[in-house]
Write an enzyme that holds these catalytic residues in place. Sequence first.
Site, short mmCIF file in Angstrom:
data_model
loop_
_atom_site.label_atom_id
_atom_site.label_comp_id
_atom_site.label_asym_id
_atom_site.label_seq_id
_atom_site.Cartn_x
_atom_site.Cartn_y
_atom_site.Cartn_z
N ASN A 22 0.84 -1.20 0.00
CA ASN A 22 0.00 0.00 0.00
C ASN A 22 0.87 1.25 0.00
O ASN A 22 2.10 1.16 0.03
CB ASN A 22 -0.97 -0.02 1.19
N ASP A 54 -4.19 -6.46 5.21
CA ASP A 54 -5.24 -7.27 5.82
C ASP A 54 -5.31 -8.66 5.18
O ASP A 54 -5.86 -9.58 5.77
CB ASP A 54 -6.60 -6.57 5.66
N LYS A 84 8.71 -17.25 -10.74
CA LYS A 84 7.93 -16.13 -11.27
C LYS A 84 6.71 -16.67 -12.03
O LYS A 84 6.85 -17.55 -12.89
CB LYS A 84 8.82 -15.31 -12.21
N PHE A 106 -4.23 3.25 15.20
CA PHE A 106 -4.59 4.27 14.21
C PHE A 106 -5.77 3.76 13.40
O PHE A 106 -5.88 2.56 13.15
CB PHE A 106 -3.40 4.57 13.28
N LYS A 147 -10.60 -3.64 19.86
CA LYS A 147 -9.18 -4.04 19.94
C LYS A 147 -8.59 -3.78 21.32
O LYS A 147 -7.38 -3.86 21.51
CB LYS A 147 -8.37 -3.30 18.86
O1 C5P Z 1 -8.97 -2.56 11.70
P1 C5P Z 1 -8.01 -1.65 11.00
O2 C5P Z 1 -7.03 -2.38 10.12
O3 C5P Z 1 -8.65 -0.52 10.28
O4 C5P Z 1 -7.21 -0.98 12.20
C1 C5P Z 1 -6.14 -0.14 12.00
C2 C5P Z 1 -5.16 -0.32 13.13
O5 C5P Z 1 -4.88 -1.71 13.29
C3 C5P Z 1 -3.82 0.34 12.90
O6 C5P Z 1 -3.33 0.79 14.15
C4 C5P Z 1 -2.98 -0.77 12.31
O7 C5P Z 1 -1.60 -0.56 12.58
C5 C5P Z 1 -3.52 -1.98 13.03
N1 C5P Z 1 -3.50 -3.25 12.26
C6 C5P Z 1 -2.78 -4.30 12.74
N2 C5P Z 1 -2.77 -5.51 12.08
C7 C5P Z 1 -3.49 -5.67 10.95
C8 C5P Z 1 -4.24 -4.60 10.46
C9 C5P Z 1 -4.23 -3.39 11.13
O8 C5P Z 1 -2.11 -4.16 13.75
N3 C5P Z 1 -3.45 -6.83 10.32
#
Ligand code: C5P
Length: 399
Positions: free
Chosen positions: A207, A276, A286, A320, A338
């Site tokens: 990203n 995610d 490849k 965040f 969380k």
């Molecule tokens: O649920 P979401 O991904 O929107 O939440 C964002 C927060 O969760 C951020 O603080 C990000 O660093 C953390 N995060 C994480 N592990 C993931 C996805 C997001 O720690 N797999």
Amino acid sequence: MPKTVIVGVSGGIAAYKSAYLVSALTKRGYDVHVIMTQNALEFVSALTFETISGNAAITDTFMKRENHDVLHVSLAKKADMVIVAPATANVLGKVASGIADDMLTTTLLASKCPVVFAPAMNTAMYEDAVTQSNITKLNELGYHVMDTGIGMLACRDEGAGRMKEPDEIIAFADSVFESLYDMHGINVLISAGPTREAIDPVRYLSNNSSGKMGYSLAQAAVSRGANVTLVSGPVSLDAPEKAQMINVVSAQSMEQAMTHHAKNADIIISCAAVADYTPANVSDTKIKKNDDMSLRLIRTKDILKILGEAKTENQILVGFAAETNDFDKYAKAKLESKNLDIIALNDVSRPGEGFGADTNNIKLFFKDNSEADLGVDSKEILAKSIINSIFEYRLKTTR
Ligand code: C5P
């Protein structure tokens, strides 16, 4: 407390007292490096300071170096504090005017750490309007200029201008240090940047996260004396000075690093844009072109959720949330689900702000239901406000 202290010695009779100052600092466990001006060498020998500090006393900007780094810059970077004692009218005047024509003044100009001056000079020189205006200017610029004592001076005059005693200088330096480095001893763990999820040896999913917000948070915590561990995905930023860097690539490696370092952390800030989803299978070779192709993705672990579940008493966990709509609702839901103490919401719907940009807009939501809108600003300034809010919240809520 500081680890590396530079003691700058300029040319005044009080230079003999600086030997005691260096000795007292060394006994307290500091790594003391002495820089002497040419005039200081007329009063005390470099050997005196070398013997007491155990480090070479530096007297000349152009000293030959075995490793060719620029000495005044490398020392300035390493220093946690500079104490100039005695500070003559000449040195005060040079620093106030930005003159850097020897090792001491170049180091002072290159250093970002707190600088304490202990002036020492004849009463008339000290009381002279030029000296006084230089002292005012230095204080306004953020230097810490001590008062002088009153007493018998080397010139047999009686009055102000006498350098404060070494123990008073150390007490003053301690108070400066405590007020500036109020996060001393606090372990802060920060994640920053994107992650990369490999598809095959040459392709990945990622990203636009630049890592700027997380790096600015790390810098802000370091500047207040915290021990910072920065777990970073691939970014093109310089590591913040004095932060422990852990470079990772994938969400999985970030999870391992974060869960490992979380055990010793007092404050954890999850600022990384963690993927995610990750490819279910990574091809060893490849992948060849086809007419169409589908990629099966599986969920990565939610690192922040894992950290929330493992949270210990008195640990502050900050997440965040980058949202484009229903901001408050989503942020508060994340805070709850969380098990966070604080969530920093950034509105990524506005062009030019947030992801990859230099500016951001942040609103903080706290577990105790309070909120703080930090508004739009540069990531550096917002980072300072966020770190400050986290620190204040910690003071308020932990025992
Ligand atoms: O649920 P979401 O991904 O929107 O939440 C964002 C927060 O969760 C951020 O603080 C990000 O660093 C953390 N995060 C994480 N592990 C993931 C996805 C997001 O720690 N797999």
